[in-house]
Design a protein around this motif. Sequence first.
Motif, short mmCIF file in Angstrom:
data_model
loop_
_atom_site.label_atom_id
_atom_site.label_comp_id
_atom_site.label_asym_id
_atom_site.label_seq_id
_atom_site.Cartn_x
_atom_site.Cartn_y
_atom_site.Cartn_z
N LEU A 57 -2.23 16.40 17.93
CA LEU A 57 -2.81 16.63 19.36
C LEU A 57 -3.04 15.32 19.86
O LEU A 57 -2.53 15.20 21.02
N HIS A 58 -3.86 14.49 19.40
CA HIS A 58 -4.23 13.41 20.23
C HIS A 58 -4.26 12.13 19.01
O HIS A 58 -4.21 12.47 17.85
N ILE A 59 -3.95 10.95 19.51
CA ILE A 59 -3.88 9.72 18.66
C ILE A 59 -4.85 8.75 19.58
O ILE A 59 -4.29 8.18 20.58
N ARG A 60 -5.57 8.30 18.76
CA ARG A 60 -6.76 7.53 19.28
C ARG A 60 -7.23 7.89 20.95
O ARG A 60 -7.01 7.03 21.74
N SER A 219 4.76 -4.92 26.88
CA SER A 219 3.53 -4.21 27.28
C SER A 219 3.57 -4.08 28.96
O SER A 219 3.09 -3.09 29.24
N PHE A 220 4.20 -4.97 29.30
CA PHE A 220 4.33 -4.74 31.10
C PHE A 220 5.40 -3.68 31.47
O PHE A 220 5.73 -3.71 32.63
N VAL A 221 6.27 -3.51 30.57
CA VAL A 221 7.42 -2.60 30.78
C VAL A 221 6.82 -1.12 30.71
O VAL A 221 7.06 -0.33 31.62
N ASN A 222 5.95 -0.55 29.68
CA ASN A 222 5.52 0.45 29.66
C ASN A 222 3.86 0.46 29.61
O ASN A 222 3.09 1.53 30.41
N TYR A 223 3.17 -0.02 28.82
CA TYR A 223 1.75 0.03 28.52
C TYR A 223 0.92 0.08 30.00
O TYR A 223 0.12 0.74 30.30
N PHE A 224 0.98 -1.30 30.60
CA PHE A 224 0.24 -1.61 31.39
C PHE A 224 0.43 -0.71 32.76
O PHE A 224 -0.49 -0.34 33.61
N PRO A 225 1.85 -0.48 32.90
CA PRO A 225 2.11 0.38 34.23
C PRO A 225 1.52 1.82 33.95
O PRO A 225 0.94 2.31 34.97
N ILE A 230 -3.01 6.31 34.59
CA ILE A 230 -3.86 7.10 33.93
C ILE A 230 -5.33 6.49 33.59
O ILE A 230 -6.11 7.31 33.02
N ARG A 231 -5.47 5.23 33.50
CA ARG A 231 -6.54 4.67 33.25
C ARG A 231 -7.25 5.12 31.94
O ARG A 231 -8.42 5.75 31.84
N ARG A 232 -6.76 4.93 31.01
CA ARG A 232 -7.46 5.00 29.55
C ARG A 232 -8.55 4.12 29.31
O ARG A 232 -8.51 2.99 29.71
N GLU A 233 -9.43 4.49 28.40
CA GLU A 233 -10.47 3.61 27.96
C GLU A 233 -10.18 2.48 27.36
O GLU A 233 -10.75 1.26 27.40
N ASP A 234 -9.08 2.40 26.64
CA ASP A 234 -8.37 1.23 25.78
C ASP A 234 -8.18 0.15 26.60
O ASP A 234 -8.01 -0.78 26.22
#
Length: 276
Positions: A57-60, A219-225, A230-234
Motif C-alpha cells: 500500500l505505501h512505501i516510505r 532526478s530532474f526528469v521525474n522526482y523533483f517535478p 505533491i510536496r512529500r515530506e522527504d
Amino acid sequence: MRNSGFFEMMNLLYQYSKLSLKVTLEFKLDRSMITLAIFCREMIAVVVMLLILARFLHIRGWDMNQLFFLYSFLFLSYSLFVFIFAGVRDFDQLVHSGEFDRYLTRPRGLLFQVIASKIDLPATLGHGVVGLLLFMNTAFSVGIIWNASNILFYISVIVGGAVIQASIFMLTAVMSFWAIRIENVRNLIFFNARRIAGYPISFYPSLIQKMLIFIVPFSFVNYFPTQYFIRREDMELFWDGFMYMTPVVGVLMFVVVSLFWRIGVRSYSSSGNAMY
C-alpha cells in the motif's frame, strides 16, 4: 535574412519528418507489432510494480498513485525524446556503418542532420501510451489543482526531461567518435539510471542520490517535478530550488554536451564501411 534561414531549416526538418514517417508506415504491420511489443514490455514493469504496491500500500510514505504519477514522467518524457532525438539515440550505428561520412558532405549542421534523420514512431507510441495511462489514472487523485500555471509547468518539465535524456545520449554518442560502438556503455549509463529513477531518490543511499542529481540527473526528469506537484515530506532532504530546475538543467546540459560534440566532430576519422 536570418528569419528566412530559420524557416528554411524548419521546412527541411518537416521534409525529413515526412520521409521518416513514410519509411515507418511502409511496413504498417511490422511497425504495429513493434509498437505493441514495446507497450507490453513496459506494461509488464508497471504490473509488477502494481502487484508490489498492492501488497504494501505505501512505501516510505508514498502511496500507489503518487508512485505511478512519478513513474509517468519517465514514459512521457522518453516518448517525446525518441520522437525528436531518435537519431541521437542511434548515432553509433551511423558511425559504425560509415553513413555519417555522407553527412559531412552536406551543407547543413551535422547535429541538425542527425536529429532530423530519424523518428522512432513505434517507441514514441509504445512509451507514450503507457505514460498517458499512468498520468490519466493518477493526475487527479494526488491532490494537484490543474490550473494554467501547473499545466504550463508540467509541459515545461516534460520537454526539459526529454532534453536531459537527449543530452545523456549525446554524451555517449560523442564517445562514438573515438570508440565507434558504445552500445554497452550507453545501456550501462542510461537504462540503469532510468531503472533506478523509477522510485523516489529519497529511498536510496546518499551516494546514489548525488549520482542521480549531479552525474546522470534523472532526478530532474521525474522526482523533483513530482515533488513540485505533491510536496512529500522527504523533499526536506534536498534544496527546494531543485523542484523548479528541470528546464534549466536540460538547457545547460544540452549546451555543454554540444561543446563536447564539436570537439568529437573535429577528432572524427571515418570508420569506412565497417558493416560490410
